[in-house]
Design an enzyme around this catalytic site. Structure first.
Site, PDB file in Angstrom:
ATOM      1  N   LYS A 207       0.837  -1.191   0.000  1.00 26.93           N
ATOM      2  CA  LYS A 207       0.000   0.000   0.000  1.00 26.93           C
ATOM      3  C   LYS A 207       0.880   1.252   0.000  1.00 26.93           C
ATOM      4  CE  LYS A 207      -3.674   1.807   2.901  1.00 26.93           C
ATOM      5  NZ  LYS A 207      -4.561   1.472   4.020  1.00 26.93           N
ATOM      6  N   GLU A 213      10.742  -4.608   4.068  1.00 28.43           N
ATOM      7  CA  GLU A 213      10.811  -6.009   3.630  1.00 28.43           C
ATOM      8  C   GLU A 213      10.418  -6.134   2.153  1.00 28.43           C
ATOM      9  OE1 GLU A 213       9.316  -4.891   6.344  1.00 28.43           O
ATOM     10  OE2 GLU A 213       9.435  -6.297   8.014  1.00 28.43           O
ATOM     11  N   GLY A 267      -4.737  -2.493   5.422  1.00 26.31           N
ATOM     12  CA  GLY A 267      -3.920  -3.583   4.874  1.00 26.31           C
ATOM     13  C   GLY A 267      -4.479  -4.959   5.202  1.00 26.31           C
ATOM     14  N   ARG A 268      -4.828  -5.179   6.468  1.00 21.62           N
ATOM     15  CA  ARG A 268      -5.260  -6.528   6.873  1.00 21.62           C
ATOM     16  C   ARG A 268      -6.678  -6.871   6.421  1.00 21.62           C
ATOM     17  NH1 ARG A 268      -4.134  -3.195  10.981  1.00 21.62           N
ATOM     18  NH2 ARG A 268      -5.750  -2.578  12.455  1.00 21.62           N
ATOM     19  N   GLU A 353      -3.679  -7.417  15.371  1.00 24.03           N
ATOM     20  CA  GLU A 353      -3.253  -6.068  14.981  1.00 24.03           C
ATOM     21  C   GLU A 353      -4.425  -5.092  15.177  1.00 24.03           C
ATOM     22  OE1 GLU A 353      -0.019  -5.545  11.845  1.00 24.03           O
ATOM     23  OE2 GLU A 353      -1.694  -4.633  10.805  1.00 24.03           O
ATOM     24  N   HIS A 384      -2.803 -34.038  17.827  1.00 24.36           N
ATOM     25  CA  HIS A 384      -1.597 -34.774  18.207  1.00 24.36           C
ATOM     26  C   HIS A 384      -0.477 -33.826  18.618  1.00 24.36           C
ATOM     27  CE1 HIS A 384      -3.179 -38.641  16.783  1.00 24.36           C
ATOM     28  NE2 HIS A 384      -3.838 -37.873  15.931  1.00 24.36           N
ATOM     29  N   LYS A 512       9.950  -0.939  13.744  1.00 23.01           N
ATOM     30  CA  LYS A 512      10.399  -0.583  12.387  1.00 23.01           C
ATOM     31  C   LYS A 512      11.436   0.525  12.465  1.00 23.01           C
ATOM     32  CE  LYS A 512       6.073  -1.291   9.810  1.00 23.01           C
ATOM     33  NZ  LYS A 512       5.034  -0.590   9.066  1.00 23.01           N
TER      34      LYS A 512
HETATM   35  O1  F6P Z   1       2.497  -4.615   9.929  1.00 23.00           O
HETATM   36  C1  F6P Z   1       2.130  -3.308   9.717  1.00 23.00           C
HETATM   37  C2  F6P Z   1       1.557  -3.061   8.366  1.00 23.00           C
HETATM   38  O2  F6P Z   1       1.330  -1.695   8.235  1.00 23.00           O
HETATM   39  C3  F6P Z   1       0.287  -3.859   8.098  1.00 23.00           C
HETATM   40  O3  F6P Z   1      -0.844  -3.300   8.632  1.00 23.00           O
HETATM   41  C4  F6P Z   1       0.297  -3.936   6.614  1.00 23.00           C
HETATM   42  O4  F6P Z   1      -0.582  -4.913   6.193  1.00 23.00           O
HETATM   43  C5  F6P Z   1       1.745  -4.256   6.367  1.00 23.00           C
HETATM   44  O5  F6P Z   1       2.439  -3.469   7.311  1.00 23.00           O
HETATM   45  C6  F6P Z   1       2.252  -4.007   4.968  1.00 23.00           C
HETATM   46  O6  F6P Z   1       2.156  -2.669   4.560  1.00 23.00           O
HETATM   47  P1  F6P Z   1       2.284  -2.236   3.062  1.00 23.00           P
HETATM   48  O7  F6P Z   1       1.175  -2.841   2.290  1.00 23.00           O
HETATM   49  O8  F6P Z   1       2.229  -0.740   3.053  1.00 23.00           O
HETATM   50  O9  F6P Z   1       3.624  -2.726   2.531  1.00 23.00           O
END
Ligand code: F6P
Length: 543
Positions: A207, A213, A267-268, A353, A384, A512
């Site tokens: 987003k 990452e 995002g989630r 979250e 199990h 972060k």
């Molecule tokens: O973990 C924090 C967060 O902001 C989530 O809410 C989101 O889904 C994720 O990082 C990834 O964010 P982006 O889509 O901006 O890379």
């Protein structure tokens, strides 16, 4: 939305009293006393059969929980949620993932503008693109059709798509879809090792397009790709889903290959948007759309059904009952299908979250428990592994058991065995095994008296462990959509009752920020001010 401290409501006081009176109630006695208990606490809706009778509630408790929802202003909050009010106040945004699965002729406004035309334009783009890739009409830079798709994203830009793609594997086409999320270079390399750059499509989902990452992984994938391809081929093999057009452009992705995301979709909760591109590529747009339609049906159920027979509302209230009165800290989600193996991880982000907050909507610390810990694994594997603790441990762990009446390949022998376990576990958790039953069992094996007495305490099962059985006809894109949407609304209801903001996630920021500071220290081999533990660890790593 109302701003009410739930612990100050009349209903909360009643519930506290009822908890004191009923905390030792035995569910098996409740079943004996009321032959219609199962029917009374079951909601039958479309292909969902939700039986919550094996929970430590009475009708009186259920009524008080519903009163709590009323007193906390659930109905007003629901109107605000679906109506596009800025309910994510700390980020100044509405929360409208439900718009993504609403019909085209709906009117849902953000800043006085109906968002449905742009939602449907994005859906059309998703559908056309998926079709072109699946049929091979759109090809890679050497003229070959794509065989593999790699989704690069993390958190909500990964967990939803990977969970759904895995869940709908049965409905998949020929494309192999991979997911890279962790910044762990080994994870990236292991995925790239098996790919042919000429037939691989990368979907970068972020987003913000600034997530460390995702950008690192995207850069590594692009470097790997460019080793065998000319620079201008990037635009044929890399597409993005983002709301940051500028950053995506800088990366080298054509504007026409950018799929939109909006501020009003968290995002989630974004798998319903173009974030679900990898799902649409894996199963085709029509099946993706079925998923959306299922979610929409659950939205309508949640919006219109009275609270007593409203599935997300009842699930949320039960969870509040255990969390706030029994002080149960965690909840397990046990799907009896391997296809849903990623559902618990997906729900961990969605639930933890969202509701892992400790200040209320006035910015003041809450005086009661909020978000619970979610965990789980498919049955029967989990039986199990950790079921011992649920059966005989010291902790109360309410569990959702998700099962399906039909298997997908129709292997009845296996499915009956699987489902026999599904039913047996909830019955065992309810009934337990008394000392008398243990004695009788051991006696019948001819064990001598002394040995029987020694073994007895270890073999007793207390029982009275709460479970909710969610029995669905069949795992289809539509039923999966309903299931996910059910949990999304459960999250919402709990957030309303706990008077917290469920749609921000400031808690992930500190780590972060520190990581980027530490990274620059690692780069310069210069460890600055840290606590002595972190300092020593860093020095040891840098050496
Ligand atoms: O973990 C924090 C967060 O902001 C989530 O809410 C989101 O889904 C994720 O990082 C990834 O964010 P982006 O889509 O901006 O890379």
């Amino acid at each position: 939305m109302k701003n009410i401290d739930p612990s100050k409501t009349e209903a909360w006081k009643k519930l506290q009293q009822q908890f004191e009176e009923h905390k030792n109630l035995q569910m098996k006695d409740l079943f004996k006393e009321d032959p219609s208990r199962a029917e009374r606490f079951t909601i039958n809706w479309e292909d969902f059969y939700v039986d919550f009778s094996k929970n430590r509630i009475t009708e009186e408790v259920q009524t008080s929980l519903l009163e709590l929802a009323e007193e906390c202003g659930l109905k007003v909050a629901m109107d605000a949620y679906f109506g596009g009010d800025v309910i994510n106040r700390t980020e100044g945004r509405p929360v409208l993932h439900t718009a993504l699965r609403s019909p085209e002729d709906a009117t849902i406004k953000v800043d006085d503008e109906n968002v449905m035309p742009e939602v449907y334009a994005a859906k059309k783009k998703l559908s056309d693109f998926s079709q072109q890739i699946i049929t091979g009409a759109k090809k890679g830079h050497t003229g070959q059709a794509f065989t593999d798709v790699v989704n690069i994203g993390i958190g909500g830009s990964d967990l939803g798509p990977v969970m759904v793609t895995e869940a709908l594997k049965f409905y998949k086409n020929h494309l192999n879809v991979h997911y890279i999320s962790n910044v762990d270079g080994d994870h990236v390399q292991e995925t790239l090792n098996n790919l042919n750059p000429e037939t691989t499509l990368f979907v970068i989902v972020s987003k913000t397009f600034t997530t460390q990452e995702t950008i690192s992984n995207a850069n590594t994938a692009r470097d790997w790709f460019k080793k065998t391809a000319p620079g201008d081929a990037v635009s044929k093999h890399f597409v993005a889903v983002s709301s940051n057009l500028e950053k995506v452009g800088e990366f080298g992705i054509d504007q026409e290959n950018i799929f939109p995301m909006w501020d009003w979709v968290g995002g989630r909760f974004s798998l319903w948007s173009a974030v679900g591109l990898s799902i649409s590529l894996a199963v085709g747009f029509d099946q993706f759309d079925q998923l959306l339609q299922g979610a929409h049906k659950m939205d309508e159920h949640f919006k219109k059904e009275e609270l007593r027979s409203n599935i997300p509302v009842q699930l949320a209230l039960l969870s509040v009952w255990y969390n706030n009165f029994f002080k149960a800290e965690s909840e397990a989600v046990i799907p009896y299908t391997q296809y849903l193996q990623k559902l618990p991880s997906y729900l961990q982000q969605a639930i933890m979250e969202s509701n892992g907050k400790s200040v209320n909507r006035n910015g003041k610390p809450v005086s009661y428990e909020t978000g619970n810990i979610i965990w789980g694994e498919p049955g029967t594997n989990s039986q199990h592994a950790f079921f011992q603790l649920i059966h005989q441990g010291t902790k109360l762990i309410p569990a959702d058991f998700i099962g399906f009446k039909e298997s997908l390949y129709g292997n009845k022998d296996h499915h009956d065995k699987l489902m026999a376990n599904y039913f047996a576990q909830t019955e065992a958790l309810l009934m337990g095994k008394t000392a008398a039953e243990v004695r009788q069992e051991l006696d019948s094996k001819g064990m001598d008296r002394e040995e029987v007495e020694k073994l007895e305490p270890f073999k007793v099962f207390e029982g009275n462990k709460p479970t909710t059985s969610i029995l669905i006809d069949k795992l289809t894109p539509e039923s999966l959509g309903k299931l996910i949407s059910m949990y999304e609304h459960k999250i919402f209801v709990q957030g309303v009752i706990w008077n917290i903001f469920s749609y921000d996630q400031w808690g992930v920021e500190l780590g972060k920020q520190l990581a980027s500071k530490i990274l620059s220290e690692i780069d310069k081999s210069d460890v600055s001010n840290h606590d002595s533990s972190t300092k020593n660890l860093l020095k040891s790593y840098i050496k």
